[in-house]
Design a protein around this motif. Structure first.
Motif, short mmCIF file in Angstrom:
data_model
loop_
_atom_site.label_atom_id
_atom_site.label_comp_id
_atom_site.label_asym_id
_atom_site.label_seq_id
_atom_site.Cartn_x
_atom_site.Cartn_y
_atom_site.Cartn_z
N ASP A 17 0.82 -1.22 0.00
CA ASP A 17 0.00 0.00 0.00
C ASP A 17 0.86 1.27 0.00
O ASP A 17 0.50 2.28 -0.61
CB ASP A 17 -0.92 0.00 1.23
CG ASP A 17 -1.93 -1.14 1.20
OD1 ASP A 17 -2.30 -1.56 0.08
OD2 ASP A 17 -2.32 -1.62 2.28
N GLU A 18 1.99 1.21 0.69
CA GLU A 18 2.84 2.39 0.78
C GLU A 18 3.42 2.75 -0.58
O GLU A 18 3.50 3.94 -0.95
CB GLU A 18 3.98 2.15 1.81
CG GLU A 18 3.54 2.18 3.27
CD GLU A 18 2.74 0.97 3.71
OE1 GLU A 18 2.70 -0.03 2.96
OE2 GLU A 18 2.13 1.02 4.80
N THR B 129 0.36 8.04 6.98
CA THR B 129 -0.10 6.65 7.03
C THR B 129 -1.04 6.38 5.85
O THR B 129 -1.48 7.31 5.18
CB THR B 129 -0.82 6.35 8.38
OG1 THR B 129 -1.02 4.95 8.51
CG2 THR B 129 -2.16 7.05 8.47
N VAL B 130 -1.29 5.10 5.62
CA VAL B 130 -2.25 4.71 4.58
C VAL B 130 -3.31 3.80 5.20
O VAL B 130 -3.06 3.15 6.22
CB VAL B 130 -1.58 3.98 3.38
CG1 VAL B 130 -0.70 4.93 2.61
CG2 VAL B 130 -0.81 2.77 3.87
N PHE B 131 -4.47 3.76 4.56
CA PHE B 131 -5.58 2.96 5.08
C PHE B 131 -6.38 2.46 3.89
O PHE B 131 -6.47 3.14 2.86
CB PHE B 131 -6.45 3.84 6.00
CG PHE B 131 -7.64 3.14 6.58
CD1 PHE B 131 -7.50 1.98 7.34
CD2 PHE B 131 -8.93 3.65 6.39
CE1 PHE B 131 -8.61 1.35 7.89
CE2 PHE B 131 -10.03 3.02 6.94
CZ PHE B 131 -9.87 1.87 7.69
N VAL B 132 -6.94 1.28 4.05
CA VAL B 132 -7.77 0.70 2.99
C VAL B 132 -9.22 0.68 3.50
O VAL B 132 -9.63 -0.26 4.18
CB VAL B 132 -7.30 -0.72 2.64
CG1 VAL B 132 -8.16 -1.31 1.52
CG2 VAL B 132 -5.84 -0.71 2.25
N PRO B 133 -9.98 1.73 3.23
CA PRO B 133 -11.36 1.78 3.76
C PRO B 133 -12.26 0.72 3.15
O PRO B 133 -13.17 0.22 3.82
CB PRO B 133 -11.85 3.18 3.42
CG PRO B 133 -10.92 3.73 2.41
CD PRO B 133 -9.65 2.96 2.49
N GLU B 134 -12.03 0.40 1.90
CA GLU B 134 -12.78 -0.67 1.23
C GLU B 134 -11.82 -1.35 0.26
O GLU B 134 -10.88 -0.72 -0.21
CB GLU B 134 -13.95 -0.08 0.44
CG GLU B 134 -15.09 0.40 1.30
CD GLU B 134 -16.27 0.82 0.44
OE1 GLU B 134 -16.85 -0.07 -0.22
OE2 GLU B 134 -16.60 2.00 0.44
N PRO B 135 -12.07 -2.62 -0.03
CA PRO B 135 -11.19 -3.29 -0.99
C PRO B 135 -11.17 -2.50 -2.31
O PRO B 135 -12.21 -2.10 -2.81
CB PRO B 135 -11.85 -4.66 -1.18
CG PRO B 135 -12.65 -4.87 0.05
CD PRO B 135 -13.12 -3.52 0.48
N ARG C 111 -6.66 5.14 1.11
CA ARG C 111 -6.65 6.47 1.73
C ARG C 111 -5.21 6.79 2.11
O ARG C 111 -4.57 6.01 2.83
CB ARG C 111 -7.56 6.50 2.95
CG ARG C 111 -7.44 7.79 3.77
CD ARG C 111 -8.53 7.91 4.80
NE ARG C 111 -9.83 8.02 4.14
CZ ARG C 111 -10.99 8.04 4.78
NH1 ARG C 111 -11.01 7.96 6.09
NH2 ARG C 111 -12.11 8.13 4.12
N ASP D 39 -8.18 10.21 -1.12
CA ASP D 39 -8.90 8.94 -1.26
C ASP D 39 -8.93 8.58 -2.73
O ASP D 39 -9.37 9.40 -3.55
CB ASP D 39 -10.33 9.08 -0.73
CG ASP D 39 -10.39 9.00 0.79
OD1 ASP D 39 -9.95 7.97 1.33
OD2 ASP D 39 -10.84 9.98 1.41
N ARG E 260 -10.36 11.76 -4.62
CA ARG E 260 -10.99 12.83 -3.83
C ARG E 260 -9.94 13.33 -2.85
O ARG E 260 -9.40 12.55 -2.06
CB ARG E 260 -12.19 12.27 -3.06
CG ARG E 260 -12.90 13.29 -2.20
CD ARG E 260 -13.98 12.61 -1.36
NE ARG E 260 -14.78 13.54 -0.59
CZ ARG E 260 -14.41 14.02 0.59
NH1 ARG E 260 -13.27 13.67 1.14
NH2 ARG E 260 -15.21 14.87 1.23
#
Lengths: 189, 210
Positions: free
Chosen positions: A66-67, A85-91, A95, A104, A113
């Motif tokens: 992801d990074e 940081t990074v985040f996966v709100p949905e597959p 983010r 996003d 976005r």
């Protein structure tokens, strides 16, 4: 025995005047913030949030973490590639969180976005004080301010004698001042 | 002269009555069971993120826009003391792996904030220590703790009680219909057939550095 001119009304006037001066700054802060937070449905009273949308084309994961994908996205957006940081709100979504900047992206479509957050000048601080975000010592100052407002209200009623005082017009206006909130409490109960 | 004074006295007497009615109407001012706050606090499954909706779903610190406030069931947490009492951090991944084991228990957690309530600062989403796609939703009592938007991406330490949130089917349908309408998409209510069980930390203490 009080000297001539130093009766209770003199004390009320003196207290009202000096406490009033002391409270001017706080009254302005609380009232300006009050207007701001009253309209929270229509705007964010503490932050200016700028949202932009764009498309940078589909991003293939290609086995990257992801990074690495986040750096790729930021490069395509011509943005500095540092992020917190990074985040996966949905597959399929990612983010990327930078300081006061959140990106996003829908990796499949490349739809982006971006949200940039800027604290509103003065208002952010006014609201923090008004809503007592600070807690600790400020709680006591806010309590003292509330007591001061009660003192101002009570002493203010008795500043004038006669038909413009609390026994005349003042009584009607004071009663109206109580009646308005009571009416709305009854209306919305 | 008697009329305004009588009115004045009546007004003073009526004040407590008005306040009582208001308190009954609004509960304790807390929104711990608000499903649109709880959103995707699910531990085991990945559901639609509500973070974007979250940027607008709170108002004036009172969750007034949470249509389902008070409708969903939540683990009760009576008499929970505020602030920090624990020193041992429980990894978020451990909680998310078996949330039922922690239901009603007080835990201390740490994680990067990947979502924050924009309007009232009344919730934050903390990323799991092991998985970029998992997070724990932390809901605090409105106004008691305020997460600033600047905390996004920063590590937040929070202590609280893990709650199970059950959102009924009807309420879920309303929520999803509203989200679909916002996006201009179609929504078929028949696709929602079971209540949603999600988990959130009812935050009693939180700290962060920006």
């Amino acid at each position: 025995m009080a000297r001539r001119g130093r009766g209770w009304r003199w004390w009320f006037r003196t207290i009202h005047r000096d406490v009033g001066y002391l409270c001017v700054g706080l009254v302005l802060i609380y009232s300006i913030s009050g207007i701001a937070v009253n309209h929270v449905e229509d705007w964010n009273p503490s932050y200016s949030i700028e949202v932009t949308r764009s498309n940078i084309g589909p991003i293939a994961a290609d086995g990257r973490d992801d990074e690495a994908i986040a750096r790729d996205v930021l490069e395509r957006l011509h943005s500095p590639t540092d992020f917190r940081t990074v985040f996966v709100p949905e597959p399929g979504d990612l983010r990327i969180i930078r300081t006061n900047h959140t990106v996003d992206i829908e990796l499949g479509s490349g739809d982006v976005r971006q949200e940039r957050v800027t604290p509103r000048f003065m208002l952010r601080g006014f609201n923090a004080l008004h809503l007592n975000h600070a807690k600790r010592l400020w709680t006591w100052i806010a309590d003292a301010f509330a007591v001061a407002l009660i003192v101002l209200a009570i002493t203010g009623m008795f500043l004038l004698k006669g038909k413009k005082g609390i026994t005349g017009r003042g009584a009607w206006l004071t009663a109206t001042g109580f009646a308005i909130p009571l009416f709305f409490l009854w209306l919305y109960a | 002269m008697k009329a305004p004074i009588t009115l004045f006295v009546m007004a003073l007497c009526a004040l407590p009555l008005g306040c009582t009615k208001d308190a009954e109407a609004t509960g304790d001012g807390e929104c711990t069971s608000c499903a649109s706050c709880a959103g995707d606090a699910d531990a085991g499954e990945h559901v639609a993120s509500h973070d974007d909706a979250g940027h607008g779903d709170h108002a004036g610190g009172q969750c007034s826009d949470c249509a389902d406030a008070g409708v969903v069931e939540a683990t009760p947490t009576p008499g929970a003391g505020k602030g920090f009492t624990l020193t041992e951090v429980t990894p978020i991944s451990k909680i998310l792996a078996s949330p039922a084991d922690f239901e009603g228990k007080r835990v201390l957690v740490k994680g990067d904030a990947v979502g924050v309530c924009a309007k009232a600062g009344c919730w934050a989403r903390l990323k799991s220590d092991e998985d970029n796609s998992k997070s724990l939703f932390v809901k605090v009592m409105d106004g008691e703790i305020v997460f600033p938007m600047e905390a996004m991406g920063h590590e937040i330490t929070a202590e609280g009680i893990l709650q199970k949130i059950v959102t009924p089917v009807e309420k879920l349908r309303e929520i999803y219909a509203a989200r679909a309408a916002e996006k201009g998409e179609e929504f078929d209510p028949s696709t929602v057939t079971a209540p949603r069980i999600s988990w959130q930390l009812r935050g009693l203490g939180a700290r962060w550095e920006i």
